[in-house]
Design a protein around this motif. Structure first.
Motif, short mmCIF file in Angstrom:
data_model
loop_
_atom_site.label_atom_id
_atom_site.label_comp_id
_atom_site.label_asym_id
_atom_site.label_seq_id
_atom_site.Cartn_x
_atom_site.Cartn_y
_atom_site.Cartn_z
N MET A 274 49.56 -11.27 -30.49
CA MET A 274 49.28 -10.09 -31.35
C MET A 274 47.76 -9.58 -31.39
SD MET A 274 50.09 -10.09 -35.58
CE MET A 274 51.95 -10.76 -35.15
N ARG A 275 47.70 -8.45 -31.47
CA ARG A 275 46.35 -7.85 -31.67
C ARG A 275 45.94 -8.10 -33.08
NH1 ARG A 275 45.78 -1.93 -30.78
NH2 ARG A 275 48.02 -2.04 -31.21
N GLU A 276 44.57 -8.27 -33.30
CA GLU A 276 44.12 -8.69 -34.72
C GLU A 276 42.80 -7.86 -34.70
OE1 GLU A 276 43.71 -12.31 -36.81
OE2 GLU A 276 41.59 -12.07 -36.73
N LEU A 277 42.93 -6.71 -35.95
CA LEU A 277 41.52 -6.05 -36.34
C LEU A 277 41.23 -6.80 -37.56
CD1 LEU A 277 42.93 -2.48 -36.07
CD2 LEU A 277 41.66 -3.83 -34.30
N ARG A 278 39.91 -6.66 -37.88
CA ARG A 278 39.23 -7.01 -39.16
C ARG A 278 38.20 -5.84 -39.50
NH1 ARG A 278 39.11 -12.23 -40.17
NH2 ARG A 278 39.74 -13.75 -39.01
N LEU A 279 38.57 -5.65 -40.92
CA LEU A 279 37.95 -4.51 -41.55
C LEU A 279 36.97 -5.27 -42.72
CD1 LEU A 279 40.59 -2.15 -42.36
CD2 LEU A 279 39.23 -1.96 -40.58
N TYR A 280 35.75 -5.15 -42.48
CA TYR A 280 34.92 -5.72 -43.31
C TYR A 280 34.24 -4.66 -44.28
CZ TYR A 280 34.70 -9.73 -40.64
OH TYR A 280 35.05 -10.79 -39.63
N GLU A 281 34.85 -4.40 -45.67
CA GLU A 281 34.45 -3.35 -46.23
C GLU A 281 33.04 -2.73 -46.26
OE1 GLU A 281 35.01 -1.92 -51.18
OE2 GLU A 281 35.73 -3.98 -50.45
N THR A 282 32.25 -3.73 -46.18
CA THR A 282 30.77 -3.35 -46.12
C THR A 282 30.42 -2.73 -44.86
OG1 THR A 282 30.08 -5.52 -45.61
CG2 THR A 282 30.42 -5.01 -48.10
N ASP A 283 30.99 -2.72 -43.98
CA ASP A 283 30.65 -2.28 -42.56
C ASP A 283 30.95 -0.90 -42.43
OD1 ASP A 283 29.95 -4.83 -41.75
OD2 ASP A 283 31.59 -4.96 -40.41
N PHE A 284 31.73 0.04 -43.48
CA PHE A 284 31.92 1.30 -43.46
C PHE A 284 31.33 1.88 -44.67
CE2 PHE A 284 35.67 -1.35 -41.73
CZ PHE A 284 35.56 -0.64 -40.38
N ASP B 109 31.77 5.13 -45.24
CA ASP B 109 32.63 6.36 -45.97
C ASP B 109 34.19 5.97 -45.43
OD1 ASP B 109 32.62 7.33 -43.35
OD2 ASP B 109 30.95 8.60 -44.01
N ALA B 110 35.14 6.90 -45.91
CA ALA B 110 36.44 6.95 -45.45
C ALA B 110 36.69 7.20 -44.27
CB ALA B 110 37.19 7.58 -46.73
N ARG B 111 35.65 8.45 -43.78
CA ARG B 111 36.08 8.76 -42.34
C ARG B 111 35.74 7.77 -41.24
NH1 ARG B 111 37.92 13.55 -39.60
NH2 ARG B 111 37.61 12.92 -37.64
N SER B 112 34.76 6.92 -41.47
CA SER B 112 34.53 5.98 -40.63
C SER B 112 35.63 4.72 -40.45
CB SER B 112 33.26 5.12 -40.86
OG SER B 112 33.15 4.48 -42.19
N VAL B 113 36.14 4.58 -41.60
CA VAL B 113 37.53 3.65 -41.49
C VAL B 113 38.45 4.11 -40.53
CG1 VAL B 113 39.14 2.55 -42.67
CG2 VAL B 113 36.82 2.63 -43.69
N HIS B 114 38.70 5.50 -40.81
CA HIS B 114 39.84 6.27 -40.42
C HIS B 114 39.55 6.29 -38.79
CE1 HIS B 114 42.41 7.90 -43.38
NE2 HIS B 114 41.20 8.09 -44.18
N ASP B 115 38.18 6.53 -38.26
CA ASP B 115 37.95 6.49 -36.75
C ASP B 115 38.05 5.03 -36.29
OD1 ASP B 115 37.18 9.26 -37.10
OD2 ASP B 115 35.13 9.02 -37.40
N TYR B 116 37.68 4.35 -36.76
CA TYR B 116 38.00 2.67 -36.69
C TYR B 116 39.46 2.51 -36.27
CZ TYR B 116 37.57 -2.39 -36.48
OH TYR B 116 38.00 -3.68 -35.88
N LEU B 117 40.20 2.68 -37.22
CA LEU B 117 41.58 2.36 -36.94
C LEU B 117 42.34 3.44 -35.97
CD1 LEU B 117 42.74 2.08 -40.83
CD2 LEU B 117 42.50 0.30 -38.97
N ALA B 118 41.74 4.61 -35.94
CA ALA B 118 42.43 5.46 -34.83
C ALA B 118 42.04 4.94 -33.51
CB ALA B 118 41.76 6.90 -35.00
N GLU B 119 40.67 4.53 -33.33
CA GLU B 119 40.29 4.19 -31.97
C GLU B 119 41.14 2.92 -31.66
OE1 GLU B 119 36.51 2.22 -29.67
OE2 GLU B 119 36.24 3.52 -31.62
N HIS B 120 41.21 1.76 -32.66
CA HIS B 120 41.64 0.31 -32.21
C HIS B 120 43.35 0.28 -32.21
CE1 HIS B 120 37.32 -0.34 -32.90
NE2 HIS B 120 37.56 -1.50 -32.09
N LEU B 121 43.75 1.41 -32.93
CA LEU B 121 45.13 1.34 -32.83
C LEU B 121 45.86 2.48 -31.94
CD1 LEU B 121 45.77 0.68 -36.81
CD2 LEU B 121 46.02 -0.90 -34.80
N GLY B 122 45.21 3.31 -31.35
CA GLY B 122 45.56 4.23 -30.40
C GLY B 122 46.25 5.23 -31.18
#
Length: 90
Positions: A1-11, A13-26
């Motif tokens: 199973m693939r694992e992603l980690r989201l560290y709140e302080t790495d983002f 704004d919201a757009r950066s989280v969306h971009d990260y998820l879009a890229e890593h989840l295809g």
């Protein structure tokens, strides 16, 4: 199973989280980078994925309300499906 980690302080704004998820989840190229589109794309995931979210101290949640809303969508998607496994650490 693939694992992603989201560290709140790495983002910043919201757009950066969306971009990260879009890229890593295809997500598809037409992904709208909003909460409704996130919910839709999470529902369409076919391969199991684990997302570990690292939140900052609760005293600072009001500084990033957009991150909490994204977490709410992740929580809902994990509860409603069996492909997304979610862990939120504080």
């Amino acid at each position: 199973m693939r694992e992603l980690r989201l560290y709140e302080t790495d983002f910043p704004d919201a757009r950066s989280v969306h971009d990260y998820l879009a890229e890593h989840l295809g997500f598809p190229s037409y992904y709208g980078a909003n909460l409704a589109a996130l919910q839709d794309c999470l529902e369409d995931l076919e391969d199991p994925v684990s997302i570990v979210v690292e939140r900052v101290d609760e005293d600072h949640w009001d500084e990033r309300p957009w991150f909490g809303r994204i977490c709410d969508v992740l929580i809902r998607a994990a509860r409603e499906g069996d492909v997304l496994h979610l862990s939120i650490r504080r």
